[in-house]
Design a protein around this motif. Structure first.
Motif: not given
Length: 180
Positions: A78-92
């Protein structure tokens, strides 16, 4: 998932029930009902996990899910209450897109992603789920996205760079100035 936690170490975790499902089994003489509970646990400081519990009663299923969630922890940077960069997660068939948000934006997310973000301590995030809307798949895709995140310090060290500090942050290379 994360081996940084000791077996006997008990941290203060909060839990959030994401989904409860009633499952029936047809037997001679009628139907037998049982329940499954999908629960997210977290400490609000970047550590979060999930568990699935199955039992004949709802409270027992939730209790089992919480126990399994504490064994299935991930550290979310966590960086300043948010995430550092955009990301895409996959499952099924499910995909979850997570994007950092400005301070004050809040958690703009569906049920499963919101539970993970709140339990991890992320205060500002934007998200969109694609494909499957099954809570199990969305939750696991969210954890996949969090597992793909690394800290800015990780990438700086990998590239042999230093991260510039803000003016109000103390630097570790210069000793503090004495006031005379």
């Amino acid at each position: 998932m994360d081996s940084n936690f000791k077996i006997g170490e008990e941290k203060e975790f909060r839990e959030r029930v994401v989904y409860i499902n009633r499952v029936s089994k047809v037997v001679k003489g009628g139907k037998r009902f049982s329940f499954t509970a999908l629960v997210v646990v977290g400490d609000g400081k970047g550590t979060v996990g999930y568990g699935l519990g199955k039992a004949n009663e709802v409270p027992d299923a939730i209790k089992k899910a919480i126990e399994r969630g504490k064994k299935n922890l991930v550290k979310a940077p966590i960086v300043d209450g948010t995430i550092a960069y955009e990301v895409i997660g996959h499952f099924g068939a499910g995909r979850v897109y997570l994007k950092p948000a400005a301070e004050g934006a809040g958690i703009i997310a569906g049920r499963a992603v919101r539970a993970v973000a709140e339990m991890a301590g992320i205060r500002n995030i934007l998200s969109k789920s694609f494909g499957s809307n099954n809570p199990h798949n969305v939750l696991k895709a969210t954890f996949d996205a969090l597992a793909r995140l690394k800290t800015p310090e990780f990438y700086a060290a990998k590239r042999g760079k230093e991260i510039p500090r803000k003016a109000d942050e103390p630097t570790t290379t210069q000793p503090p100035q004495e006031i005379k």
